[in-house]
Design a protein around this motif. Structure first.
Motif, PDB file in Angstrom:
ATOM      1  N   HIS A  86     -49.744  10.887  23.790  1.00 10.29           N
ATOM      2  CA  HIS A  86     -50.981  11.086  23.698  1.00 10.29           C
ATOM      3  C   HIS A  86     -51.603  10.912  25.348  1.00 10.29           C
ATOM      4  O   HIS A  86     -50.673  10.310  26.030  1.00 10.29           O
ATOM      5  CB  HIS A  86     -51.942   9.873  23.158  1.00 10.29           C
ATOM      6  N   SER A  87     -52.274  11.725  25.832  1.00 13.03           N
ATOM      7  CA  SER A  87     -52.473  12.279  27.224  1.00 13.03           C
ATOM      8  C   SER A  87     -53.384  11.267  27.711  1.00 13.03           C
ATOM      9  O   SER A  87     -53.588  11.201  29.130  1.00 13.03           O
ATOM     10  CB  SER A  87     -53.061  13.838  27.286  1.00 13.03           C
ATOM     11  N   SER A  97     -59.890   8.917  28.795  1.00 16.44           N
ATOM     12  CA  SER A  97     -60.483   9.912  27.957  1.00 16.44           C
ATOM     13  C   SER A  97     -61.925  10.150  28.006  1.00 16.44           C
ATOM     14  O   SER A  97     -62.733  11.219  27.732  1.00 16.44           O
ATOM     15  CB  SER A  97     -60.198   9.339  26.312  1.00 16.44           C
ATOM     16  N   ASP A 144     -59.672  15.870  26.851  1.00 16.60           N
ATOM     17  CA  ASP A 144     -58.930  14.922  25.926  1.00 16.60           C
ATOM     18  C   ASP A 144     -58.737  15.500  24.385  1.00 16.60           C
ATOM     19  O   ASP A 144     -57.785  15.564  23.786  1.00 16.60           O
ATOM     20  CB  ASP A 144     -59.824  13.615  25.773  1.00 16.60           C
ATOM     21  N   GLN A 177     -56.401  18.573  24.991  1.00 17.21           N
ATOM     22  CA  GLN A 177     -54.909  18.247  25.064  1.00 17.21           C
ATOM     23  C   GLN A 177     -54.299  17.500  23.669  1.00 17.21           C
ATOM     24  O   GLN A 177     -53.108  17.664  23.504  1.00 17.21           O
ATOM     25  CB  GLN A 177     -54.669  17.490  26.161  1.00 17.21           C
ATOM     26  N   ASN A 178     -54.906  16.890  22.980  1.00 13.02           N
ATOM     27  CA  ASN A 178     -54.375  16.089  22.083  1.00 13.02           C
ATOM     28  C   ASN A 178     -54.646  16.532  20.784  1.00 13.02           C
ATOM     29  O   ASN A 178     -53.657  16.677  19.975  1.00 13.02           O
ATOM     30  CB  ASN A 178     -54.987  14.662  22.177  1.00 13.02           C
ATOM     31  N   THR A 208     -53.229  20.323  20.267  1.00 10.19           N
ATOM     32  CA  THR A 208     -51.746  20.318  20.229  1.00 10.19           C
ATOM     33  C   THR A 208     -51.081  19.720  19.144  1.00 10.19           C
ATOM     34  O   THR A 208     -50.222  20.178  18.656  1.00 10.19           O
ATOM     35  CB  THR A 208     -51.110  19.398  21.587  1.00 10.19           C
ATOM     36  N   TYR A 238     -60.742   8.608  22.976  1.00 12.47           N
ATOM     37  CA  TYR A 238     -59.623   8.322  22.784  1.00 12.47           C
ATOM     38  C   TYR A 238     -59.267   8.064  21.230  1.00 12.47           C
ATOM     39  O   TYR A 238     -58.499   8.414  20.686  1.00 12.47           O
ATOM     40  CB  TYR A 238     -58.799   7.062  23.854  1.00 12.47           C
ATOM     41  N   SER A 271     -60.044  11.057  18.838  1.00 10.13           N
ATOM     42  CA  SER A 271     -59.105  11.926  18.903  1.00 10.13           C
ATOM     43  C   SER A 271     -57.829  11.239  18.026  1.00 10.13           C
ATOM     44  O   SER A 271     -57.148  12.039  17.184  1.00 10.13           O
ATOM     45  CB  SER A 271     -58.690  12.366  20.454  1.00 10.13           C
ATOM     46  N   LYS A 272     -57.574   9.983  18.229  1.00 18.40           N
ATOM     47  CA  LYS A 272     -56.652   9.383  17.546  1.00 18.40           C
ATOM     48  C   LYS A 272     -56.981   9.530  15.879  1.00 18.40           C
ATOM     49  O   LYS A 272     -55.823  10.061  15.011  1.00 18.40           O
ATOM     50  CB  LYS A 272     -56.410   8.009  17.690  1.00 18.40           C
TER      51      LYS A 272
END
Length: 298
Positions: A65-66, A72, A79, A82-83, A86, A130, A133-134
């Protein structure tokens, strides 16, 4: 073959544990010393351009995770790009090859602010990009399972700490405190110090992860935590008792995106995998202090 996506504190500890068990694994990360074929220096997104990297892989441990909650929120669009995007591209490849995915998610960040104990049935309400996105990646993983039978396990971790965690990101209160105490530098406390969170020692986590890896995918979501919550003030007291001195502290305004209290119920995971954390906070902090002391003296 087990493939790690990403390499940091948790991945390093798990890799060491798997080496001791003679369990073969490969790591792809943009933060690793290349040593092919098992240590590959590359962005995980490169798998989409060269899916031969997946040859022989049966299980992916998705750690990458970036961002962290703070970073984030500095660029929410980046955020997500990228996450989330991807992850979608990778899930498409994993589904075609029927590769099992063990997704390492976040307990407190996904649930957000909840009164009382949070179980896997609690409604997620993330308050940082963050956490969002998780949680979004979790749901895309479930989507690919529903439509393409992609096998998965989602593991929502509490705050992980211990030997090997370096204070290189704005994350990890115990390692940050250890460094400040060793250096005898003033420590900034974000908020009043009374927010309570769950802290799980790294060895207990790697034990839990090995148990997951050793069983077939259950296609379920699990909390992995110590099962107790402590405040920053309580952790500071443990440091002071162990070191017999204190340092200066500066209270700073709390961030709106920082979850205040985290109480994660780990009973579902503990019952399913016959697991129980062995390292209490006092013991874990003592081990962490010793490791930082030894590192500083080298």
């Amino acid at each position: 073959m087990i493939l790690f996506l990403g390499y940091g504190f948790i991945a390093n500890a798990l890799s060491v544990r798997l080496d001791k068990l003679n369990i073969k694994h490969r790591i792809i990360s943009n933060n690793i010393v290349a040593d092919p074929p098992d240590r590959i220096l590359a962005d995980i997104g490169s798998i989409k351009a060269d899916d031969k990297l997946l040859d022989g892989v049966e299980t992916v441990v998705y750690l990458a995770h970036s961002s962290v909650p703070y970073s984030s929120m500095q660029n929410v669009y980046k955020d997500a790009e990228q996450n989330i995007l991807t992850a979608i591209g990778l899930f498409e490849l994993f589904a075609k090859r029927r590769i099992r995915v063990i997704y390492i998610s976040s307990g407190g960040s996904v649930y957000g602010n909840h009164p009382g104990i949070m179980t896997e049935e609690s409604l997620p309400s993330p308050i940082s990009a963050y956490g969002l996105s998780k949680y979004t990646i979790e749901n895309y993983l479930k989507l690919f399972h529903h439509n393409h039978q992609l096998p998965y396990d989602i593991l929502r971790l509490s705050n992980i700490y211990g030997i090997g965690q370096k204070n290189v990101k704005p994350q990890g209160i115990i390692s940050a405190l250890a460094q400040s105490f060793i250096d005898r530098k003033t420590f900034k406390v974000w908020g009043d110090g009374n927010a309570k969170k769950d802290y799980l020692y790294i060895d207990d986590l790697t034990d839990a992860l090995v148990r997951v890896i050793s069983k077939p995918a259950l296609c379920e979501t699990f909390n992995i935590s110590y099962g107790e919550s402590n405040s920053v003030s309580e952790i500071i007291s443990i440091f002071e008792a162990n070191l017999s001195y204190s340092i200066g502290f500066e209270n700073m305004p709390a961030f709106d995106f920082d979850v205040r209290n985290v109480f994660l119920d780990n009973s579902k995971f503990a019952n399913e995998y016959d697991w129980k954390p062995a390292t209490d906070l006092e013991t874990g902090v003592k081990k962490t202090i010793e490791w930082f002391n030894n590192s500083a003296s080298r």
